[in-house]
Design an enzyme around this catalytic site. Structure first.
Site, PDB file in Angstrom:
ATOM      1  N   ARG A  15       0.778  -1.277  -0.027  1.00 45.65           N
ATOM      2  CA  ARG A  15      -0.063   0.040  -0.118  1.00 45.65           C
ATOM      3  C   ARG A  15       0.840   1.318   0.116  1.00 45.65           C
ATOM      4  O   ARG A  15       0.401   2.375  -0.207  1.00 45.65           O
ATOM      5  CB  ARG A  15      -0.973   0.088   1.162  1.00 45.65           C
ATOM      6  CG  ARG A  15      -2.124  -0.853   0.996  1.00 45.65           C
ATOM      7  CD  ARG A  15      -3.165  -1.031   2.235  1.00 45.65           C
ATOM      8  NE  ARG A  15      -2.490  -1.885   3.096  1.00 45.65           N
ATOM      9  CZ  ARG A  15      -2.666  -2.229   4.609  1.00 45.65           C
ATOM     10  NH1 ARG A  15      -3.599  -1.311   4.670  1.00 45.65           N
ATOM     11  NH2 ARG A  15      -1.960  -2.926   5.381  1.00 45.65           N
ATOM     12  N   LYS A  22       9.176  -0.509   2.307  1.00 44.12           N
ATOM     13  CA  LYS A  22       8.638   0.220   3.292  1.00 44.12           C
ATOM     14  C   LYS A  22       9.355   0.684   4.413  1.00 44.12           C
ATOM     15  O   LYS A  22       9.209   1.887   4.795  1.00 44.12           O
ATOM     16  CB  LYS A  22       7.282  -0.572   3.880  1.00 44.12           C
ATOM     17  CG  LYS A  22       6.513   0.131   4.770  1.00 44.12           C
ATOM     18  CD  LYS A  22       5.088  -0.462   5.199  1.00 44.12           C
ATOM     19  CE  LYS A  22       5.154  -1.534   5.976  1.00 44.12           C
ATOM     20  NZ  LYS A  22       3.619  -2.089   6.130  1.00 44.12           N
ATOM     21  N   ASP A 102       8.259  -1.458  10.961  1.00 46.87           N
ATOM     22  CA  ASP A 102       7.305  -0.340  10.342  1.00 46.87           C
ATOM     23  C   ASP A 102       6.474   0.216  11.489  1.00 46.87           C
ATOM     24  O   ASP A 102       5.620   0.791  11.156  1.00 46.87           O
ATOM     25  CB  ASP A 102       6.300  -0.815   9.126  1.00 46.87           C
ATOM     26  CG  ASP A 102       5.452  -2.379   9.751  1.00 46.87           C
ATOM     27  OD1 ASP A 102       5.664  -2.573  10.942  1.00 46.87           O
ATOM     28  OD2 ASP A 102       4.795  -2.626   8.850  1.00 46.87           O
ATOM     29  N   ALA A 378      28.466  45.226  -3.425  1.00 44.94           N
ATOM     30  CA  ALA A 378      27.398  44.511  -4.099  1.00 44.94           C
ATOM     31  C   ALA A 378      27.997  43.798  -5.438  1.00 44.94           C
ATOM     32  O   ALA A 378      28.768  44.438  -6.164  1.00 44.94           O
ATOM     33  CB  ALA A 378      26.153  45.472  -4.415  1.00 44.94           C
TER      34      ALA A 378
HETATM   35  C1  UD1 Z   1       0.098  -8.479  13.212  1.00 47.41           C
HETATM   36  C2  UD1 Z   1      -0.176  -9.597  14.277  1.00 47.41           C
HETATM   37  C3  UD1 Z   1      -1.789  -8.974  14.736  1.00 47.41           C
HETATM   38  C4  UD1 Z   1      -1.233  -7.488  15.160  1.00 47.41           C
HETATM   39  C5  UD1 Z   1      -0.584  -6.623  14.008  1.00 47.41           C
HETATM   40  C6  UD1 Z   1      -0.372  -5.410  14.732  1.00 47.41           C
HETATM   41  C7  UD1 Z   1       0.338 -11.792  13.704  1.00 47.41           C
HETATM   42  C8  UD1 Z   1      -0.131 -13.109  13.053  1.00 47.41           C
HETATM   43  N1  UD1 Z   1      -0.715 -10.917  13.636  1.00 47.41           N
HETATM   44  O1  UD1 Z   1      -0.771  -8.754  12.063  1.00 47.41           O
HETATM   45  O2  UD1 Z   1      -1.961  -9.877  16.000  1.00 47.41           O
HETATM   46  O3  UD1 Z   1      -2.493  -7.136  15.940  1.00 47.41           O
HETATM   47  O4  UD1 Z   1       0.199  -7.493  13.649  1.00 47.41           O
HETATM   48  O5  UD1 Z   1       0.253  -4.639  13.514  1.00 47.41           O
HETATM   49  O6  UD1 Z   1       1.377 -11.752  14.012  1.00 47.41           O
HETATM   50  N2  UD1 Z   1       6.374  -9.785   8.369  1.00 47.41           N
HETATM   51  C9  UD1 Z   1       7.627 -10.379   8.172  1.00 47.41           C
HETATM   52  N3  UD1 Z   1       7.306 -11.679   7.542  1.00 47.41           N
HETATM   53  C10 UD1 Z   1       6.361 -12.335   7.238  1.00 47.41           C
HETATM   54  C11 UD1 Z   1       5.064 -11.511   7.772  1.00 47.41           C
HETATM   55  C12 UD1 Z   1       5.117 -10.344   8.060  1.00 47.41           C
HETATM   56  O7  UD1 Z   1       8.662 -10.017   8.404  1.00 47.41           O
HETATM   57  O8  UD1 Z   1       6.086 -13.430   6.693  1.00 47.41           O
HETATM   58  C13 UD1 Z   1       6.568  -8.580   9.077  1.00 47.41           C
HETATM   59  C14 UD1 Z   1       5.809  -7.382   8.250  1.00 47.41           C
HETATM   60  O9  UD1 Z   1       7.113  -6.788   7.464  1.00 47.41           O
HETATM   61  C15 UD1 Z   1       5.378  -6.434   9.367  1.00 47.41           C
HETATM   62  C16 UD1 Z   1       5.418  -7.250  10.736  1.00 47.41           C
HETATM   63  O10 UD1 Z   1       5.705  -8.491  10.504  1.00 47.41           O
HETATM   64  O11 UD1 Z   1       6.585  -5.587   9.711  1.00 47.41           O
HETATM   65  C17 UD1 Z   1       3.714  -7.662  10.969  1.00 47.41           C
HETATM   66  O12 UD1 Z   1       2.939  -8.244   9.716  1.00 47.41           O
HETATM   67  P1  UD1 Z   1       1.746  -8.056   9.009  1.00 47.41           P
HETATM   68  O13 UD1 Z   1       1.288  -8.740   8.030  1.00 47.41           O
HETATM   69  O14 UD1 Z   1       1.578  -6.447   9.007  1.00 47.41           O
HETATM   70  O15 UD1 Z   1       0.803  -8.592  10.424  1.00 47.41           O
HETATM   71  P2  UD1 Z   1      -0.722  -8.235  10.711  1.00 47.41           P
HETATM   72  O16 UD1 Z   1      -1.502  -9.014   9.698  1.00 47.41           O
HETATM   73  O17 UD1 Z   1      -0.805  -6.683  10.558  1.00 47.41           O
END
Ligand code: UD1
Ligand code: MG
Length: 456
Positions: A15, A22, A102, A378
């Site tokens: 996004r 990001k 992030d 100047a």
């Molecule tokens: C996650 C949490 C959720 C919480 C939310 C807060 C889990 C399953 N869920 O959800 O409970 O409320 O964050 O923002 O943990 N990332 C990786 N590798 C991956 C997946 C994610 O490095 O395979 C990193 C992303 O870059 C990000 C962070 O982990 O910085 C969170 O990932 P994101 O996909 O945003 O998790 P949410 O579904 O939002």
């Protein structure tokens, strides 16, 4: 126990609609993940692991440090999978803090509180209550208010969706707990991901206490998914800096219109007008006044310095009581001794301007030394560049350079010397001498002006 940190930063950030990963998008001029890294550095960590995936090479080359190690997650299979990539590197017996790259504004004080709960018999979980919890994992508690599990939005039933206490994603555990729990994660859920959040239910089932901690402000745990959220956190961050400055005795014309992208140290009774940007390391001594819309980078401004509107400073020292601008550009290596003055549309570079000297209008002075109390008229230009090399101009104390003169470097103008207006100076001018190179004025009396041609 030593402290190891795992920062998750492998996600794509779709996004943001950007080619820049990001976590490299800046807040106050510094990559988001850089803020997280600098915050944990203040906690005395033994290792910081950054889990990277999308844009891995760019992240590696931008974020650097001896204490920083990268762990590549080739496929983004979930937050649990991401932490598992760092598992083989973690010590046998350490505290482990898990953060997101992030979520840039998390504070060290909050993390310290969380870490007190990372013990053999307990773990720390950072939660917050949100009016609108949509999208987040919900904190499930039993009748005794004990946390028992986290349920993700997509796996939650209507009753769970009504819970407003959410998982921030930030938690503190021990490496032994992670070694026990992570290998048990499964991806049997609605998203087919390995959820880190499933470790909460494992902890509960084995009798490990889950202690929750709340941040002082919800901005600490807000994540950035799009550019609107990036801009919102930028304002939060800038307002914090503005408040710190005002607390330290600085008057800000408008705390909402200042941007500090680095470190700004200000003494007492400094005044900063609207729209100024500070970059790098900037020091402002007592009573400095900064007019509107100035850009100031890596600068030391001594007591009583006044900058008028639209002044641009980069890598300069102003010793004290200097007046600069409006519309002045002082480039790297400019050093003004006390009471020296620089006026409008003047550019300087690599120049030392002596006490009380004046360069008031429309000049370029580069690779030069200007003596005390010299007056540069100047339109004076130091011709410092021959197309290949740069050369030095030396102007003695008390010298007077007439308007619109070109000083062809290397050149020396003696102390107390005078250069007549409009001169092109190519040879040394002795102390107290007058040098003029302009052509003699010609006058024709009663000269008939040309008249308009007759059209036929
Ligand atoms: C996650 C949490 C959720 C919480 C939310 C807060 C889990 C399953 N869920 O959800 O409970 O409320 O964050 O923002 O943990 N990332 C990786 N590798 C991956 C997946 C994610 O490095 O395979 C990193 C992303 O870059 C990000 C962070 O982990 O910085 C969170 O990932 P994101 O996909 O945003 O998790 P949410 O579904 O939002
Ligand atoms: Mg998220």
């Amino acid at each position: 126990m030593s402290l190891e940190v795992v920062i998750l930063a492998a996600g794509q950030g779709t996004r943001m609609r950007s080619t820049l990963p990001k976590v490299l998008h800046p807040i106050a001029g510094k990559p988001m993940a850089g803020h997280v890294i600098d915050t944990v550095r203040s906690l005395n960590t033994s290792a910081i692991y950054l889990v990277i995936g999308h844009g891995a090479n760019q992240v590696r080359s931008t974020l650097t440090g001896d204490d920083l190690a990268f762990v590549e997650q080739l496929e983004q299979l979930g937050t649990g999978h991401a932490v598992a990539q760092a598992l083989p590197k973690l010590s046998e017996n350490s505290q482990v803090l898990i953060l997101y790259g992030d979520v840039p504004l998390i504070k060290a004080a909050t993390l310290k509180k969380l870490l007190t709960h990372a013990t053999a018999t307990s773990m720390g979980l950072l939660t917050v209550n949100l009016d609108n919890p949509t999208g987040y994992g919900r904190i499930i508690r039993d009748a005794q208010e004990q946390v028992t599990a986290i349920v993700e939005q997509k796996d939650a039933n209507p009753e769970q969706l009504a819970i407003t206490e959410i998982n921030t994603g930030i938690l503190a555990v021990t490496s032994q707990q992670l070694h026990r729990w992570l290998p048990q994660l499964s991806n049997a859920n609605s998203q087919g991901e390995y959820y880190l959040t499933d470790i909460i239910a494992m902890a509960y089932q084995e009798g490990t206490l889950i202690e929750t901690v709340q941040p002082a402000s919800s901005a600490e745990v807000e994540g950035v998914n799009n550019r609107l959220q990036l801009a919102e956190l930028e304002r939060v961050y800038q307002l914090e800096q503005a408040i710190a400055l005002m607390t330290a005795g600085v008057t800000l014309a408008d705390p909402a219109r200042i941007d500090v992208r680095g470190e700004l140290n200000a003494a007492r009774d400094v005044f900063i007008d609207v729209g100024c940007v500070f970059e790098g390391q900037v020091e402002l001594a007592d009573g400095v006044e900064i007019g509107p819309y100035c850009v100031i980078k890596n600068a030391h401004l001594g007591a009583g310095v006044k900058l008028a509107a639209f002044t641009h400073l980069d890598d300069v020292v102003l010793a004290g009581n200097n007046h600069v601008g409006p519309f002045a550009r002082l480039r790297p290596g400019t050093h003004l001794e006390t009471n020296a003055k620089i006026g409008n549309f003047v550019e300087t570079k690599k120049v030392r301007v002596g006490q009380g000297a004046k360069i008031n209008h429309l000049s370029y002075i580069g690779d030069a030394e200007v003596g005390a109390n010299a007056n540069i008229g100047a339109g004076t230009i130091t011709c410092n560049y021959d197309g290949v090399n740069k050369h030095v101009t030396k102007i003695g104390a008390g010298a007077f350079i007439g308007s619109n003169s070109s000083l062809v470097a290397p050149i020396e103008i003696g102390a107390g010397a005078t250069v007549g207006a409009g001169s092109i100076i190519t040879r040394k001018v002795d102390d107290h001498a007058l040098a003029v190179t302009r052509a003699k004025q010609l006058q024709k009396a009663n000269w008939p002006k040309p008249s308009k041609k007759q059209e036929n």
